[in-house]
Scaffold this motif. Structure first.
Motif, PDB file in Angstrom:
ATOM      1  N   HIS A  37      10.180  -9.275  60.680  1.00  0.00           N
ATOM      2  CA  HIS A  37       9.277  -9.308  61.831  1.00  0.00           C
ATOM      3  C   HIS A  37       7.819  -9.022  61.511  1.00  0.00           C
ATOM      4  N   ARG A  38       7.520  -8.547  60.315  1.00  0.00           N
ATOM      5  CA  ARG A  38       6.131  -8.305  59.935  1.00  0.00           C
ATOM      6  C   ARG A  38       5.492  -9.519  59.268  1.00  0.00           C
ATOM      7  N   LEU A  39       6.268 -10.567  59.053  1.00  0.00           N
ATOM      8  CA  LEU A  39       5.723 -11.765  58.406  1.00  0.00           C
ATOM      9  C   LEU A  39       4.595 -12.356  59.237  1.00  0.00           C
ATOM     10  N   ARG A  40       3.497 -12.641  58.581  1.00  0.00           N
ATOM     11  CA  ARG A  40       2.373 -13.329  59.212  1.00  0.00           C
ATOM     12  C   ARG A  40       2.172 -14.713  58.594  1.00  0.00           C
ATOM     13  N   TYR A  41       2.566 -14.855  57.325  1.00  0.00           N
ATOM     14  CA  TYR A  41       2.368 -16.111  56.600  1.00  0.00           C
ATOM     15  C   TYR A  41       3.674 -16.497  55.919  1.00  0.00           C
ATOM     16  N   LEU A  42       4.145 -17.689  56.183  1.00  0.00           N
ATOM     17  CA  LEU A  42       5.394 -18.164  55.585  1.00  0.00           C
ATOM     18  C   LEU A  42       5.189 -19.585  55.070  1.00  0.00           C
ATOM     19  N   PHE A  43       5.450 -19.756  53.790  1.00  0.00           N
ATOM     20  CA  PHE A  43       5.277 -21.043  53.126  1.00  0.00           C
ATOM     21  C   PHE A  43       6.631 -21.507  52.602  1.00  0.00           C
ATOM     22  N   LEU A  44       7.133 -22.595  53.134  1.00  0.00           N
ATOM     23  CA  LEU A  44       8.430 -23.150  52.745  1.00  0.00           C
ATOM     24  C   LEU A  44       8.220 -24.579  52.252  1.00  0.00           C
ATOM     25  N   THR A  45       7.537 -24.696  51.152  1.00  0.00           N
ATOM     26  CA  THR A  45       7.160 -25.991  50.603  1.00  0.00           C
ATOM     27  C   THR A  45       8.308 -26.605  49.816  1.00  0.00           C
ATOM     28  N   ASN A  46       8.627 -27.846  50.141  1.00  0.00           N
ATOM     29  CA  ASN A  46       9.684 -28.600  49.462  1.00  0.00           C
ATOM     30  C   ASN A  46      11.017 -27.838  49.459  1.00  0.00           C
ATOM     31  N   LEU A  47      11.387 -27.356  50.643  1.00  0.00           N
ATOM     32  CA  LEU A  47      12.617 -26.594  50.827  1.00  0.00           C
ATOM     33  C   LEU A  47      13.407 -27.195  51.977  1.00  0.00           C
ATOM     34  N   THR A  48      14.704 -27.295  51.819  1.00  0.00           N
ATOM     35  CA  THR A  48      15.582 -27.732  52.898  1.00  0.00           C
ATOM     36  C   THR A  48      16.696 -26.710  53.080  1.00  0.00           C
ATOM     37  N   ALA A  49      17.231 -26.653  54.301  1.00  0.00           N
ATOM     38  CA  ALA A  49      18.361 -25.773  54.602  1.00  0.00           C
ATOM     39  C   ALA A  49      19.547 -26.647  54.997  1.00  0.00           C
ATOM     40  N   SER A  50      20.711 -26.270  54.530  1.00  0.00           N
ATOM     41  CA  SER A  50      21.923 -27.054  54.841  1.00  0.00           C
ATOM     42  C   SER A  50      22.175 -27.155  56.331  1.00  0.00           C
ATOM     43  N   ASP A  51      21.823 -26.105  57.092  1.00  0.00           N
ATOM     44  CA  ASP A  51      22.024 -26.162  58.544  1.00  0.00           C
ATOM     45  C   ASP A  51      20.890 -26.909  59.254  1.00  0.00           C
ATOM     46  N   SER A  52      19.887 -27.368  58.500  1.00  0.00           N
ATOM     47  CA  SER A  52      18.759 -28.167  59.013  1.00  0.00           C
ATOM     48  C   SER A  52      18.088 -27.546  60.231  1.00  0.00           C
ATOM     49  N   SER A  53      17.974 -26.228  60.261  1.00  0.00           N
ATOM     50  CA  SER A  53      17.464 -25.578  61.460  1.00  0.00           C
ATOM     51  C   SER A  53      16.347 -24.580  61.177  1.00  0.00           C
ATOM     52  N   LEU A  54      15.359 -24.611  62.062  1.00  0.00           N
ATOM     53  CA  LEU A  54      14.278 -23.629  62.040  1.00  0.00           C
ATOM     54  C   LEU A  54      14.487 -22.557  63.114  1.00  0.00           C
ATOM     55  N   ARG A  55      15.560 -22.632  63.870  1.00  0.00           N
ATOM     56  CA  ARG A  55      15.790 -21.719  64.999  1.00  0.00           C
ATOM     57  C   ARG A  55      15.757 -20.252  64.573  1.00  0.00           C
ATOM     58  N   HIS A  56      16.093 -19.966  63.340  1.00  0.00           N
ATOM     59  CA  HIS A  56      16.099 -18.585  62.857  1.00  0.00           C
ATOM     60  C   HIS A  56      14.691 -18.017  62.729  1.00  0.00           C
ATOM     61  N   LEU A  57      13.693 -18.869  62.722  1.00  0.00           N
ATOM     62  CA  LEU A  57      12.309 -18.415  62.616  1.00  0.00           C
ATOM     63  C   LEU A  57      11.682 -18.150  63.983  1.00  0.00           C
ATOM     64  N   HIS A  58      12.355 -18.529  65.062  1.00  0.00           N
ATOM     65  CA  HIS A  58      11.805 -18.364  66.408  1.00  0.00           C
ATOM     66  C   HIS A  58      11.547 -16.901  66.752  1.00  0.00           C
ATOM     67  N   SER A  59      12.266 -15.967  66.130  1.00  0.00           N
ATOM     68  CA  SER A  59      12.093 -14.541  66.429  1.00  0.00           C
ATOM     69  C   SER A  59      10.893 -13.925  65.702  1.00  0.00           C
ATOM     70  N   LEU A  60      10.233 -14.677  64.849  1.00  0.00           N
ATOM     71  CA  LEU A  60       9.096 -14.161  64.081  1.00  0.00           C
ATOM     72  C   LEU A  60       7.812 -14.313  64.894  1.00  0.00           C
ATOM     73  N   SER A  61       7.662 -13.464  65.903  1.00  0.00           N
ATOM     74  CA  SER A  61       6.558 -13.604  66.861  1.00  0.00           C
ATOM     75  C   SER A  61       5.182 -13.327  66.257  1.00  0.00           C
ATOM     76  N   GLY A  62       5.102 -12.609  65.147  1.00  0.00           N
ATOM     77  CA  GLY A  62       3.822 -12.329  64.512  1.00  0.00           C
ATOM     78  C   GLY A  62       3.370 -13.389  63.527  1.00  0.00           C
ATOM     79  N   LEU A  63       4.172 -14.427  63.373  1.00  0.00           N
ATOM     80  CA  LEU A  63       3.857 -15.471  62.406  1.00  0.00           C
ATOM     81  C   LEU A  63       2.587 -16.218  62.822  1.00  0.00           C
ATOM     82  N   GLU A  64       1.608 -16.218  61.940  1.00  0.00           N
ATOM     83  CA  GLU A  64       0.344 -16.903  62.202  1.00  0.00           C
ATOM     84  C   GLU A  64       0.280 -18.254  61.506  1.00  0.00           C
TER      85      GLU A  64
END
Length: 76
Positions: A37-64
């Motif tokens: 929850h303290r993440l402000r910057y997240l870089f996921l360059t050339n990365l894929t997830a098997s579940d193909s979902s970003l829904r897990h990042l929705h709780s990161l309200s401080g993400l800039e």
């Protein structure tokens, strides 16, 4: 690859998880990042997830900044 070890790093404010220019990094899910929850910057360059979902990042309200390739569904 698994991101489980990263889940315990709850004081992180910036994180980069990146594949190479020639090889895409593959993880099963981004769920282990949902508690950083303290993440402000997240870089996921050339990365894929098997579940193909970003829904897990929705709780990161401080993400800039989220830098991510067009490898996930547009509706997320």
């Amino acid at each position: 690859s698994r991101l489980d070890p990263v889940a315990s790093l709850t004081s992180l404010t910036a994180l980069g998880i990146e594949g190479s220019i020639w090889t895409r990094m593959r993880v099963s899910t981004l769920a282990p990042l949902s508690g950083l929850h303290r993440l402000r910057y997240l870089f996921l360059t050339n990365l894929t997830a098997s579940d193909s979902s970003l829904r897990h990042l929705h709780s990161l309200s401080g993400l800039e900044v989220l830098q991510i390739g067009a490898l996930f569904p547009d509706d997320e």
